[in-house]
Design a protein around this motif. Structure first.
Motif, PDB file in Angstrom:
ATOM      1  N   VAL A 108      26.943  -5.124 -10.627  1.00 15.68           N
ATOM      2  CA  VAL A 108      26.760  -6.227 -11.572  1.00 15.68           C
ATOM      3  C   VAL A 108      26.736  -7.559 -10.839  1.00 15.68           C
ATOM      4  O   VAL A 108      27.623  -7.868 -10.035  1.00 15.68           O
ATOM      5  CB  VAL A 108      27.883  -6.223 -12.627  1.00 15.68           C
ATOM      6  CG1 VAL A 108      27.779  -7.447 -13.525  1.00 15.68           C
ATOM      7  CG2 VAL A 108      27.821  -4.942 -13.466  1.00 15.68           C
ATOM      8  N   LEU A 109      25.725  -8.372 -11.157  1.00 12.26           N
ATOM      9  CA  LEU A 109      25.590  -9.710 -10.581  1.00 12.26           C
ATOM     10  C   LEU A 109      26.103 -10.775 -11.541  1.00 12.26           C
ATOM     11  O   LEU A 109      26.642 -11.802 -11.111  1.00 12.26           O
ATOM     12  CB  LEU A 109      24.129  -9.990 -10.248  1.00 12.26           C
ATOM     13  CG  LEU A 109      23.465  -9.028  -9.266  1.00 12.26           C
ATOM     14  CD1 LEU A 109      21.961  -9.286  -9.205  1.00 12.26           C
ATOM     15  CD2 LEU A 109      24.083  -9.149  -7.886  1.00 12.26           C
ATOM     16  N   GLY A 110      25.889 -10.569 -12.846  1.00 18.15           N
ATOM     17  CA  GLY A 110      26.310 -11.557 -13.829  1.00 18.15           C
ATOM     18  C   GLY A 110      26.306 -10.977 -15.220  1.00 18.15           C
ATOM     19  O   GLY A 110      25.657  -9.949 -15.484  1.00 18.15           O
ATOM     20  N   ARG A 111      27.051 -11.636 -16.120  1.00 17.99           N
ATOM     21  CA  ARG A 111      27.147 -11.209 -17.511  1.00 17.99           C
ATOM     22  C   ARG A 111      27.028 -12.426 -18.424  1.00 17.99           C
ATOM     23  O   ARG A 111      27.315 -13.551 -18.032  1.00 17.99           O
ATOM     24  CB  ARG A 111      28.483 -10.517 -17.782  1.00 17.99           C
ATOM     25  CG  ARG A 111      28.703  -9.237 -17.002  1.00 17.99           C
ATOM     26  CD  ARG A 111      30.034  -8.582 -17.385  1.00 17.99           C
ATOM     27  NE  ARG A 111      30.303  -7.387 -16.609  1.00 17.99           N
ATOM     28  CZ  ARG A 111      29.838  -6.178 -16.911  1.00 17.99           C
ATOM     29  NH1 ARG A 111      29.091  -6.016 -17.987  1.00 17.99           N
ATOM     30  NH2 ARG A 111      30.125  -5.129 -16.159  1.00 17.99           N
ATOM     31  N   SER A 129      31.600 -17.582 -25.248  1.00 17.81           N
ATOM     32  CA  SER A 129      32.210 -18.906 -25.160  1.00 17.81           C
ATOM     33  C   SER A 129      31.745 -19.753 -23.991  1.00 17.81           C
ATOM     34  O   SER A 129      32.239 -20.863 -23.806  1.00 17.81           O
ATOM     35  CB  SER A 129      33.738 -18.764 -25.073  1.00 17.81           C
ATOM     36  OG  SER A 129      34.096 -17.996 -23.928  1.00 17.81           O
ATOM     37  N   GLU A 130      30.787 -19.269 -23.187  1.00 20.54           N
ATOM     38  CA  GLU A 130      30.390 -20.073 -22.028  1.00 20.54           C
ATOM     39  C   GLU A 130      29.004 -19.703 -21.530  1.00 20.54           C
ATOM     40  O   GLU A 130      28.464 -18.641 -21.846  1.00 20.54           O
ATOM     41  CB  GLU A 130      31.397 -19.901 -20.888  1.00 20.54           C
ATOM     42  CG  GLU A 130      31.452 -18.488 -20.327  1.00 20.54           C
ATOM     43  CD  GLU A 130      32.398 -18.379 -19.149  1.00 20.54           C
ATOM     44  OE1 GLU A 130      32.859 -19.422 -18.647  1.00 20.54           O
ATOM     45  OE2 GLU A 130      32.673 -17.249 -18.719  1.00 20.54           O
ATOM     46  N   PHE A 131      28.464 -20.633 -20.729  1.00 18.70           N
ATOM     47  CA  PHE A 131      27.205 -20.412 -20.026  1.00 18.70           C
ATOM     48  C   PHE A 131      27.479 -20.600 -18.538  1.00 18.70           C
ATOM     49  O   PHE A 131      27.993 -21.647 -18.138  1.00 18.70           O
ATOM     50  CB  PHE A 131      26.139 -21.401 -20.484  1.00 18.70           C
ATOM     51  CG  PHE A 131      25.770 -21.248 -21.937  1.00 18.70           C
ATOM     52  CD1 PHE A 131      24.872 -20.278 -22.344  1.00 18.70           C
ATOM     53  CD2 PHE A 131      26.357 -22.056 -22.896  1.00 18.70           C
ATOM     54  CE1 PHE A 131      24.548 -20.125 -23.689  1.00 18.70           C
ATOM     55  CE2 PHE A 131      26.038 -21.921 -24.231  1.00 18.70           C
ATOM     56  CZ  PHE A 131      25.126 -20.944 -24.637  1.00 18.70           C
ATOM     57  N   ALA A 132      27.145 -19.607 -17.741  1.00 15.02           N
ATOM     58  CA  ALA A 132      27.419 -19.682 -16.310  1.00 15.02           C
ATOM     59  C   ALA A 132      26.283 -19.031 -15.530  1.00 15.02           C
ATOM     60  O   ALA A 132      25.815 -17.941 -15.879  1.00 15.02           O
ATOM     61  CB  ALA A 132      28.748 -18.998 -15.985  1.00 15.02           C
ATOM     62  N   ALA A 133      25.843 -19.706 -14.478  1.00 14.68           N
ATOM     63  CA  ALA A 133      24.820 -19.166 -13.585  1.00 14.68           C
ATOM     64  C   ALA A 133      25.485 -18.319 -12.502  1.00 14.68           C
ATOM     65  O   ALA A 133      26.700 -18.402 -12.279  1.00 14.68           O
ATOM     66  CB  ALA A 133      24.012 -20.299 -12.972  1.00 14.68           C
ATOM     67  N   PHE A 134      24.689 -17.505 -11.818  1.00 19.61           N
ATOM     68  CA  PHE A 134      25.227 -16.625 -10.774  1.00 19.61           C
ATOM     69  C   PHE A 134      24.139 -16.387  -9.732  1.00 19.61           C
ATOM     70  O   PHE A 134      22.942 -16.499 -10.011  1.00 19.61           O
ATOM     71  CB  PHE A 134      25.709 -15.300 -11.376  1.00 19.61           C
ATOM     72  CG  PHE A 134      24.720 -14.651 -12.307  1.00 19.61           C
ATOM     73  CD1 PHE A 134      23.768 -13.756 -11.846  1.00 19.61           C
ATOM     74  CD2 PHE A 134      24.724 -14.963 -13.668  1.00 19.61           C
ATOM     75  CE1 PHE A 134      22.849 -13.168 -12.693  1.00 19.61           C
ATOM     76  CE2 PHE A 134      23.808 -14.377 -14.538  1.00 19.61           C
ATOM     77  CZ  PHE A 134      22.863 -13.488 -14.046  1.00 19.61           C
ATOM     78  N   ASP A 135      24.565 -16.050  -8.537  1.00 12.63           N
ATOM     79  CA  ASP A 135      23.637 -15.838  -7.427  1.00 12.63           C
ATOM     80  C   ASP A 135      23.126 -14.404  -7.418  1.00 12.63           C
ATOM     81  O   ASP A 135      23.881 -13.454  -7.705  1.00 12.63           O
ATOM     82  CB  ASP A 135      24.314 -16.159  -6.098  1.00 12.63           C
ATOM     83  CG  ASP A 135      24.662 -17.633  -5.958  1.00 12.63           C
ATOM     84  OD1 ASP A 135      23.823 -18.466  -6.366  1.00 12.63           O
ATOM     85  OD2 ASP A 135      25.756 -17.950  -5.464  1.00 12.63           O
ATOM     86  N   THR A 136      21.845 -14.250  -7.091  1.00 13.58           N
ATOM     87  CA  THR A 136      21.220 -12.935  -6.998  1.00 13.58           C
ATOM     88  C   THR A 136      20.294 -12.920  -5.779  1.00 13.58           C
ATOM     89  O   THR A 136      20.004 -13.972  -5.207  1.00 13.58           O
ATOM     90  CB  THR A 136      20.374 -12.621  -8.254  1.00 13.58           C
ATOM     91  OG1 THR A 136      19.097 -13.289  -8.142  1.00 13.58           O
ATOM     92  CG2 THR A 136      21.070 -13.064  -9.539  1.00 13.58           C
ATOM     93  N   ILE A 141      20.477 -17.432 -11.109  1.00  8.62           N
ATOM     94  CA  ILE A 141      19.978 -17.098 -12.449  1.00  8.62           C
ATOM     95  C   ILE A 141      21.043 -17.431 -13.485  1.00  8.62           C
ATOM     96  O   ILE A 141      22.243 -17.325 -13.237  1.00  8.62           O
ATOM     97  CB  ILE A 141      19.629 -15.594 -12.537  1.00  8.62           C
ATOM     98  CG1 ILE A 141      18.412 -15.269 -11.660  1.00  8.62           C
ATOM     99  CG2 ILE A 141      19.347 -15.160 -13.981  1.00  8.62           C
ATOM    100  CD1 ILE A 141      18.043 -13.793 -11.657  1.00  8.62           C
ATOM    101  N   GLY A 142      20.598 -17.813 -14.676  1.00  6.92           N
ATOM    102  CA  GLY A 142      21.452 -17.895 -15.851  1.00  6.92           C
ATOM    103  C   GLY A 142      20.786 -17.135 -16.977  1.00  6.92           C
ATOM    104  O   GLY A 142      19.555 -17.004 -17.004  1.00  6.92           O
ATOM    105  N   MET A 143      21.582 -16.621 -17.918  1.00  6.39           N
ATOM    106  CA  MET A 143      21.024 -15.841 -19.022  1.00  6.39           C
ATOM    107  C   MET A 143      21.341 -16.476 -20.369  1.00  6.39           C
ATOM    108  O   MET A 143      22.414 -17.046 -20.574  1.00  6.39           O
ATOM    109  CB  MET A 143      21.575 -14.411 -18.988  1.00  6.39           C
ATOM    110  CG  MET A 143      21.137 -13.620 -17.778  1.00  6.39           C
ATOM    111  SD  MET A 143      21.554 -11.838 -17.873  1.00  6.39           S
ATOM    112  CE  MET A 143      23.349 -11.896 -17.703  1.00  6.39           C
TER     113      MET A 143
END
Length: 277
Positions: A108-111, A129-136, A141-143
């Motif tokens: 898993v890279l992000g949720r 409850s939040e918006f967070a970007a993550f490295d891939t 990327i953000g979803m």
């Protein structure tokens, strides 16, 4: 990193998890055959979306999966070297969430849990409850899920967190209250495209928009998967049919180019926006 191929999926998914996995397997295989490094599957690709958004039947909700579900592990294994985003109904601590996960073969890279909910969803899902970007491996990327992209603050939060790619996973239907005779005339069809292009252009990011097709109960889904450049231009799309919209993009170069003269994030005036928070 150079140019990569990005795929946005339009496809139908129902309650049958095994059938859904077969379809996901096929889509990943087709995307790999097209050279895609990033594939964004729709919201609720595992288990389908709600059949009635106004009055969801509590006895007919999508199957809820834990974060360690074997289905998510299988999708990660199928992804292998690719980055794959997929939507599902997540069960955690007795609550259900409209959720998305981004995986590779390494895990898993992000949720993300959907934050903004139309009224009918309140009976079926708890809110994130939040918006967070993550490295891939293909960049940061953000979803977003469905209704999240209606709110400019959602994508803006991800862009401010460094996302250069925003994946919008949807199960977005035609208008429930004012059905048009043709999908092209449907209000929700126009808004779906408008939000995709606006969120990309205002944040100067690459936006990858997936969506369901077909019908679930009284819901008819739009399709219209697309890849949008940081200037708001549609680089590839499926229209209303099922398929994969594939675009080749040098994300960093295109984002840098878009921000070279007018840098929207850098030119903000946060002190003037206090009333919005």
């Amino acid at each position: 990193m150079g140019a990569i191929r990005i795929g946005a999926v339009a496809a139908h998914f129902g309650r049958d998890l095994e059938f859904g996995m077969q379809r996901i397997t096929t889509l990943i295989d087709h995307a790999r055959g097209s050279g895609a490094s990033l594939l964004v599957l729709p919201d609720a690709a595992l288990g389908g979306y709600l059949a009635d958004l106004r009055h969801p039947d509590p006895e007919a909700l999508p199957p809820a999966l834990g974060q360690d579900s074997r289905y998510l592990k299988e999708i990660a294994a199928l992804a292998a070297e690719m980055v794959v985003c997929v939507g599902y109904c997540e069960e955690a601590d007795g609550d259900r969430y409209n959720a998305a996960v981004c995986v590779t073969g390494d895990g898993v890279l992000g949720r993300h849990r959907k934050v903004h909910q139309p009224p009918g969803e309140l009976a079926a899902y708890a809110a994130g409850s939040e918006f967070a970007a993550f490295d891939t491996p293909v960049g940061r990327i953000g979803m977003l899920i469905d209704y999240d992209k209606t709110f400019p603050e959602s994508a803006r939060s991800l862009a401010l967190d460094g996302a250069e790619i925003v994946a919008c996973l949807s199960a977005w239907p035609t208008s429930i209250t004012n059905r048009a005779p043709r999908m092209a005339q449907d209000r929700q069809s126009r808004l779906f495209d408008l939000y995709d292009q606006a969120r990309a252009a205002e944040n100067q990011v690459v936006l990858v928009s997936s969506n369901q097709t077909g019908a679930m109960g009284g819901m008819r889904f739009l399709g219209q998967a697309k890849v949008v450049g940081p200037g708001g231009d549609i680089l590839a799309r499926t229209w209303s049919k099922a398929g994969i919209a594939i675009a080749e993009v040098d994300v960093t170069e295109e984002v840098t180019k878009a921000r070279r003269v007018l840098h929207h994030l850098g030119e903000r005036k946060p002190d003037a926006y206090r009333r919005t928070t």
